[in-house]
Scaffold this active site. Structure first.
Site, short mmCIF file in Angstrom:
data_model
loop_
_atom_site.label_atom_id
_atom_site.label_comp_id
_atom_site.label_asym_id
_atom_site.label_seq_id
_atom_site.Cartn_x
_atom_site.Cartn_y
_atom_site.Cartn_z
CB CYS A 283 -0.90 0.00 1.22
SG CYS A 283 0.03 -0.28 2.73
CD GLU A 461 -3.19 -1.29 11.29
OE1 GLU A 461 -2.47 -1.60 10.33
OE2 GLU A 461 -4.16 -1.98 11.68
P1 NDP Z 1 -10.21 -4.75 -0.66
O1 NDP Z 1 -10.61 -3.38 -0.33
O2 NDP Z 1 -10.80 -5.38 -1.86
O3 NDP Z 1 -10.53 -5.74 0.55
C1 NDP Z 1 -10.04 -5.53 1.85
C2 NDP Z 1 -10.82 -6.40 2.82
O4 NDP Z 1 -12.14 -5.88 2.97
C3 NDP Z 1 -10.99 -7.85 2.36
O5 NDP Z 1 -10.97 -8.69 3.48
C4 NDP Z 1 -12.36 -7.81 1.72
O6 NDP Z 1 -12.95 -9.09 1.65
C5 NDP Z 1 -13.10 -6.90 2.67
N1 NDP Z 1 -14.29 -6.26 2.14
C6 NDP Z 1 -14.67 -6.08 0.85
N2 NDP Z 1 -15.84 -5.39 0.79
C7 NDP Z 1 -16.21 -5.13 2.07
C8 NDP Z 1 -17.31 -4.43 2.67
N3 NDP Z 1 -18.28 -3.87 1.95
N4 NDP Z 1 -17.35 -4.34 4.02
C9 NDP Z 1 -16.37 -4.87 4.78
N5 NDP Z 1 -15.32 -5.55 4.27
C10 NDP Z 1 -15.22 -5.67 2.94
O7 NDP Z 1 -8.61 -4.73 -0.73
P2 NDP Z 1 -7.64 -5.87 -1.22
O8 NDP Z 1 -7.78 -7.07 -0.37
O9 NDP Z 1 -7.79 -5.98 -2.70
O10 NDP Z 1 -6.22 -5.22 -0.86
C11 NDP Z 1 -5.59 -4.27 -1.65
C12 NDP Z 1 -5.86 -2.87 -1.11
O11 NDP Z 1 -5.47 -2.78 0.24
C13 NDP Z 1 -5.04 -1.83 -1.84
O12 NDP Z 1 -5.82 -0.70 -2.11
C14 NDP Z 1 -3.97 -1.46 -0.82
O13 NDP Z 1 -3.42 -0.21 -1.00
C15 NDP Z 1 -4.67 -1.63 0.47
N6 NDP Z 1 -3.74 -1.86 1.55
C16 NDP Z 1 -3.53 -0.87 2.49
C17 NDP Z 1 -2.61 -1.03 3.49
C18 NDP Z 1 -2.40 0.02 4.55
O14 NDP Z 1 -1.91 -0.32 5.61
N7 NDP Z 1 -2.74 1.26 4.33
C19 NDP Z 1 -1.78 -2.22 3.56
C20 NDP Z 1 -2.11 -3.22 2.58
C21 NDP Z 1 -3.04 -3.01 1.59
P3 NDP Z 1 -12.64 -10.04 0.38
O15 NDP Z 1 -11.20 -9.93 0.03
O16 NDP Z 1 -12.95 -11.36 0.90
O17 NDP Z 1 -13.51 -9.54 -0.71
#
Ligand code: NDP
Length: 487
Positions: A283, A461
């Site tokens: 991220c 965090e």
């Molecule tokens: P998503 O936003 O697609 O998903 C994140 C989590 O949220 C997953 O567990 C997902 O479930 C869940 N989720 C999806 N929709 C909902 C909802 N409506 N309500 C609650 N939970 C929901 O991200 P990705 O997993 O694709 O990860 C990549 C993204 O994460 C990038 O944008 C990256 O920049 C960010 N990121 C940020 C970090 C930080 O610390 N700032 C660190 C790492 C990544 P499911 O996957 O099962 O659909």
């Protein structure tokens, strides 16, 4: 290769399976093989997890901070002992090279358990002298917290959320990304083994709707999500219905600014680590690399030579630098951005396409790619790609670099490379980013708060700052005279 857990979920101190939930698989992205089959949590199972967490939290919060800390530190030690097995599992689940997971995933999770374990006995309130009467504050847990994880650092994200939450006396229900469901279960096992009371840390599996059910649930006091900006916004909206606390760790398009006086080799190292580590799926990556025009050619020459030397290959071999992307969907997304970059007129200085790796015909590998001749208005310079794709842009002076670095809806991280210490601090003070580095990039020691400005997030965090986001202050006024009323 199989890595089937003893159950999809971990509730009330043990594995639980419920085959009535929607089935999904964990896939090793280097080969496309299914390594585990799981089921999403049903609404009934979510209720069961919340009931267990409420029961566990009452027991946990009644213990002293010192007792809680001892258990967290014991868990950290177990996690370090099992680092190799945990790293292999993380590599199978994510595709990230073992050379990385051995040092950056469970190891970072253990750091968090150790650090917050050490702080747990020192979570205290204040004494406030009121000239006779006095007040004091108590720092109390919030209750049951939900953690929702992204797929790029599964056990690290679970640990970064669980460690401060538990240190403060909360219980947690963690939902991993459906793409990487396995290692959070191992964290739950380790915490139980270390002596955590049943129900204090639970894992429920599932897709977005399971996360949404947690975010909107009235008996959950806080939700912390790591994910994309749109997901963060949805979680915040759901949480608002019950006025929950939220921590949002979201996406970014962070700048690295390289001044002409910088140690160019160090700056190239920063740009490489800040774009290609974890196959670019980080991220805080510095995907917009602004290089002062007078050193741009030298910088790009060094960068391209070193990028071409990166080894893609078998993720389980420790000499491999980069594994595949996490999933075929992510692969298609990254390839589409490579095409967009070309169409927008950027120059491919190296890489630029999918990669074939011997022995892995179905692996979703992508060449580490450097685009030059990138302009701020291109989509590749504005949108989060989340793959090994670096954009190099050039600039003429400090003011211009700061203005362009800040011209983004994101504000997660930023880096500055210069030998001029005054300029380093001056520039960082003006950058709109929650985490900044001077002459380094992407180092996230647990002692340092981590989080975003602007659309990249809310809350922090790590560091002592995280404790504030998992506790609430109760003020107690103590009357030492007599209460009086004016009428
Ligand atoms: P998503 O936003 O697609 O998903 C994140 C989590 O949220 C997953 O567990 C997902 O479930 C869940 N989720 C999806 N929709 C909902 C909802 N409506 N309500 C609650 N939970 C929901 O991200 P990705 O997993 O694709 O990860 C990549 C993204 O994460 C990038 O944008 C990256 O920049 C960010 N990121 C940020 C970090 C930080 O610390 N700032 C660190 C790492 C990544 P499911 O996957 O099962 O659909």
């Amino acid at each position: 290769m199989r890595a089937q857990p003893n159950g999809s979920h971990y509730i009330d101190g043990g594995y639980v399976e419920d085959e009535s939930g929607e089935a999904f698989a964990s896939i090793y992205p280097a080969t496309g093989e299914t390594i585990a089959e799981l089921h999403a949590a049903t609404p009934a199972l979510i209720e069961r997890a919340i009931a267990a967490a409420q029961k566990g939290q009452a027991v946990w919060a009644a213990m002293t901070g010192a007792e809680r800390g001892r258990i967290l530190r014991r868990a950290a030690a177990i996690m370090r002992d099992r680092n190799e097995a945990l790293s292999e599992l993380e590599t199978l689940d994510t595709g990230k090279a073992l050379s990385e997971t051995l040092v950056a995933d469970a190891a970072s999770g253990a750091d968090a358990l150790e650090y917050f374990g050490a702080l747990a006995a020192d979570i205290t309130g204040d004494y406030i002298d009121l000239g006779g009467s006095f007040a004091y504050t108590r720092r109390e847990p919030l209750g049951v917290c939900a953690g929702i994880g992204a797929w790029n650092y599964p056990i690290q994200i679970a640990s970064w959320k669980a460690a401060p939450a538990l240190a403060c006396g909360n219980a947690m229900i963690f939902k991993p990304s459906e793409v990487t469901p396995l290692t959070a279960l191992k964290l739950a096992e380790i915490l139980s083994e270390a002596g955590l009371p049943a129900g204090v840390f639970n894992v429920v599996q599932g897709m977005g709707p399971v996360g949404a059910a947690l975010a909107g649930h009235p008996r959950i006091a806080k939700v912390s999500v790591t994910g994309s900006v749109p997901t963060g916004a949805r979680v915040m909206q759901a949480a608002s219905e019950t006025t929950k606390h939220v921590t949002l760790e979201l996406g970014g398009k962070s700048p690295i600014v390289v001044f002409a006086d910088a140690d160019l080799d160090a700056a190239v190292s920063g740009a490489i680590l800040g774009n290609f580590y974890s196959t670019g799926q980080i991220c805080s990556n510095g995907t917009r690399v602004f290089v002062e025009r007078s050193v741009r050619a030298a910088f790009v020459e060094k960068l391209v030579a070193r990028t071409r030397a990166i080894t893609l290959g078998d993720p389980l071999r420790v000499t491999t630098d980069l594994g595949p992307l996490v999933s075929r969907a992510q692969y298609e997304k990254v390839l589409s951005y490579l095409e967009i970059g070309r169409q927008e007129g950027a120059t491919v200085a190296c890489g630029g396409g999918g990669a074939k790796v011997d022995g892995f015909p179905d692996g979703v590998f992508v060449e580490p790619t450097v685009f030059t001749d990138v302009t701020d208005d291109m989509r590749i310079a504005g949108e989060e790609i989340f793959g090994p794709v670096m954009c190099v842009l050039d600039f003429d002076d400090e003011e211009e670099a700061i203005a362009r670095a800040n011209a983004s809806e994101f504000g997660l991280a930023a880096g500055v490379y210069t030998r001029d210490i005054q300029r380093g601090h001056r520039v960082v003070a003006k950058l709109q980013a929650g985490t900044c580095w001077i002459n380094a990039y992407n180092l996230t020691p647990v002692e340092m708060p981590f989080g975003g400005f602007k659309r990249s997030g809310i809350g922090r965090e790590n560091g002592r700052a995280a404790l504030e986001h998992y506790s609430q202050v109760k003020s107690v006024y103590v009357e030492m005279g007599t209460s009086e009323a004016p009428y």
